[in-house]
Each structure stands twice: as C-alpha cells, then as structure tokens.
Design an enzyme around this catalytic site. Structure first.
Site, PDB file in Angstrom:
ATOM      1  N   LYS A  52      34.963  41.961  55.860  1.00  0.00           N
ATOM      2  CA  LYS A  52      34.373  40.654  55.566  1.00  0.00           C
ATOM      3  C   LYS A  52      34.634  39.683  56.722  1.00  0.00           C
ATOM      4  O   LYS A  52      33.755  38.926  57.115  1.00  0.00           O
ATOM      5  CB  LYS A  52      34.931  40.102  54.244  1.00  0.00           C
ATOM      6  CG  LYS A  52      34.387  40.863  53.034  1.00  0.00           C
ATOM      7  CD  LYS A  52      35.042  40.498  51.711  1.00  0.00           C
ATOM      8  CE  LYS A  52      34.531  41.421  50.608  1.00  0.00           C
ATOM      9  NZ  LYS A  52      35.122  41.196  49.287  1.00  0.00           N
ATOM     10  N   GLN A  96      40.213  38.480  46.732  1.00  0.00           N
ATOM     11  CA  GLN A  96      39.907  39.908  46.675  1.00  0.00           C
ATOM     12  C   GLN A  96      40.512  40.544  45.423  1.00  0.00           C
ATOM     13  O   GLN A  96      41.685  40.345  45.110  1.00  0.00           O
ATOM     14  CB  GLN A  96      40.431  40.599  47.952  1.00  0.00           C
ATOM     15  CG  GLN A  96      40.026  42.045  48.108  1.00  0.00           C
ATOM     16  CD  GLN A  96      38.521  42.247  48.303  1.00  0.00           C
ATOM     17  OE1 GLN A  96      37.811  41.364  48.765  1.00  0.00           O
ATOM     18  NE2 GLN A  96      38.026  43.418  47.939  1.00  0.00           N
ATOM     19  N   ASP A 119      31.418  34.729  45.593  1.00  0.00           N
ATOM     20  CA  ASP A 119      31.323  36.045  44.936  1.00  0.00           C
ATOM     21  C   ASP A 119      30.350  36.004  43.755  1.00  0.00           C
ATOM     22  O   ASP A 119      29.896  37.054  43.291  1.00  0.00           O
ATOM     23  CB  ASP A 119      32.702  36.458  44.379  1.00  0.00           C
ATOM     24  CG  ASP A 119      33.438  37.420  45.298  1.00  0.00           C
ATOM     25  OD1 ASP A 119      32.772  38.184  46.016  1.00  0.00           O
ATOM     26  OD2 ASP A 119      34.689  37.409  45.275  1.00  0.00           O
TER      27      ASP A 119
END
Ligand code: GUN
Length: 291
Positions: A52, A96, A119
């Site tokens: 990422k 995460q 997200d």
C-alpha cells in the site's frame, strides 16, 4: 474467450491517478495523504501494508505508516484513531486487519471518522452505499465494478449471481450490482445454504465467485458466454514456488474459461485491483469528495 487483466488495468489506473495528482499539485492543491496503522508483525499484513505504501508512492501520494506493538490496549489504539481523525493533513487512513484478539475490530472500524474511512468498512459508508449516497466503497467490489466497466460489460437488466455473502465482498457487491447508478442488474446472492445452486449459477450472465473454496465453480455451473469473476485467493502449498504456496481461485479455470466471454484469472485478475481502489478512494479523500 477474453481474459480480464487486472494487472494491466491496475497499472493504468495508478498512472491515471498519478497524472491527476500532478495536475492538482500544479494548480496549488494538496497532495493526498494516506496513513496506515499496522498492529503487530503478521507476515501477510506486513506485505499488504508495504504494498500500500509503494502504491502511494506510485500515485504521488504522501503516506505515513504507524506501527504499534501487538500488546497495545484497545484504548491506546482508539486514542491513535482519534488523533488521526483530528489530523488535518491526513485525508484518509486504514487500520490493517486482522487485529490481535483482545481488540474489537468492529469498535475500531466504528471509531474511524467515516469521511476518512478509505477502506469503506464503517457502517455509515456501508449504509450510504446501500441508498446511493456519496461514500467510500470497499476495495474488492469497487475493483470488480471497475473491471466490468473498463471491459465494456453490459450489466443493465442482466442476471448477476454472486456466490458468497461476506461483509467485504458478497454483500457490497450485491448492492453495487443492483444499484440503479451502477450495475442496474437483477441480483441473486447464493451461500452455503442455497438450494439449486447449480441451476442459479447456470442462469447467470455475470457470475461472481467469492466463497474461498478452490475449484468450486465447475463447467456445468456456467452458462455459455457468461462473464466470470473469480475473487478466490486460497493459498495452496506449492514446492515449485519460492514462497512455498500459490494462489488458487474459486473457479476451475481450465474447464470454465473456454465457455466464457470474459473471465478473470487468479492471480492477476481481481487481486491487483484492490490496492489500486484504495488509492482511488484516497484520491477522493484528498479532494474531499465524501462529506
Ligand atoms: N486486511 C486484509 N485486507 C484488508 C483491507 O482491505 N483493509 C484492511 N484494513 N485490512 C485488510
């Protein structure tokens, strides 16, 4: 049969994003800034987060990696989230997953300001998507939608069957495909207790498999000329691979592919699109498109 190439498509999209960021900055605008919180040292999560950060560089974004040890308390993590919510330079951030068992993932997701939730996991974003309001859409369904669009797949009025009802793929994918301003399709969601699964699948113009069972979709479950999207990424041992494993999709590719008009391979189909869609969401965050 044509392959849907997620690798080439995602590289192209990252170039498009980088060009847009360059134009924004040239006009005196703000460089989009993504932060990622990584708790602990899980190998898979380390790799995802590293990728990422690399994608941020490719897109011209600023990125910040925040590492926390896996013995932090839930309160410490929630405090960090509050700090990121308030940080005006950070446009969007992710925590995460998975998190250590003593921390509630749901509490963490709900603590993130939905306007920074790139997200698309916050219930406000999930709900806003369901009623067609501006929102962040989670990366996998958004990536599949992007592939369908870029490969010119007509979805309006078509029958779309989705195998799997998970919160991050099956359910949001069904929402997107039924939405008037997206798929505008007739959607059926099948799961482990669905009856007549084969019959349902055989009626699909677009079949999206997201159940995590290698080779589940066989040739007798696919209509001639269907578009097949394989979301499966199960790791199976492979002594010939440097990593010791390879990824296997939910679709028995060799027998199904000749029957399709379009199909995604595994790897190289849906997978590469997901980080790329996180980048698209971050660009939208930088432009303050979700409010
Ligand atoms: N872990 C595996 N996939 C994801 C993802 O898309 N977002 C976050 N936050 N964690 C993940």
């Amino acid at each position: 049969m044509q392959l849907i190439d997620g690798k080439i498509t995602s590289a192209l999209i990252k170039e498009e994003i980088a060009a847009e960021v360059a134009a924004i900055r040239l006009a005196g605008g703000k460089q989009p800034h993504l932060a990622a919180v990584l708790v602990g040292h899980d190998g898979g999560s380390e790799t995802y987060v590293r990728n990422k950060v690399l994608a941020c560089e490719a897109c011209g974004f600023k990125s910040t990696l925040i590492r926390m040890e896996d013995d932090i308390t839930e309160e410490e993590l929630l405090d960090k989230i509050e700090e990121l919510n308030r940080d005006e330079d950070i446009d969007g951030f992710i925590v995460q997953l998975p998190l250590p068992a003593h921390i509630s993932e749901q509490k963490v997701i709900e603590a993130i300001d939905y306007r920074k939730d790139v997200d698309g996991f916050h219930p406000v974003n999930v709900g806003r998507m369901a009623i067609g309001l501006p929102c962040y859409i989670s990366a996998t369904p958004k990536g599949i939608w992007e592939l369908l669009c870029r490969y010119g797949v007509e979805t309006k009025g078509k029958k779309c069957v989705i195998l799997g009802r998970s919160n991050i793929v099956g359910k949001p994918m069904a929402q997107l495909m039924m939405q008037k301003n997206y798929g505008d399709a007739t959607v059926t969601v099948c799961h482990s207790h669905s009856r007549n699964l084969k019959k349902e699948c055989c009626e699909a113009d677009i079949l999206i498999a997201a159940i995590g069972q290698p080779d589940f979709v066989t040739v007798d479950m696919v209509k001639d000329g269907a578009v097949v999207i394989d979301v499966g990424t199960t790791r199976v041992p492979d002594v010939n691979s440097k990593k010791g494993f390879r990824l296997k999709g939910d679709v028995k590719f060799d027998e199904v592919a000749p029957k399709c008009s379009l199909i995604t391979p595994v790897p190289g189909g849906v997978g590469p699109m997901t980080i790329c869609m996180l980048m698209k969401n971050t660009l939208a965050a930088g432009k303050k498109e979700i409010y």
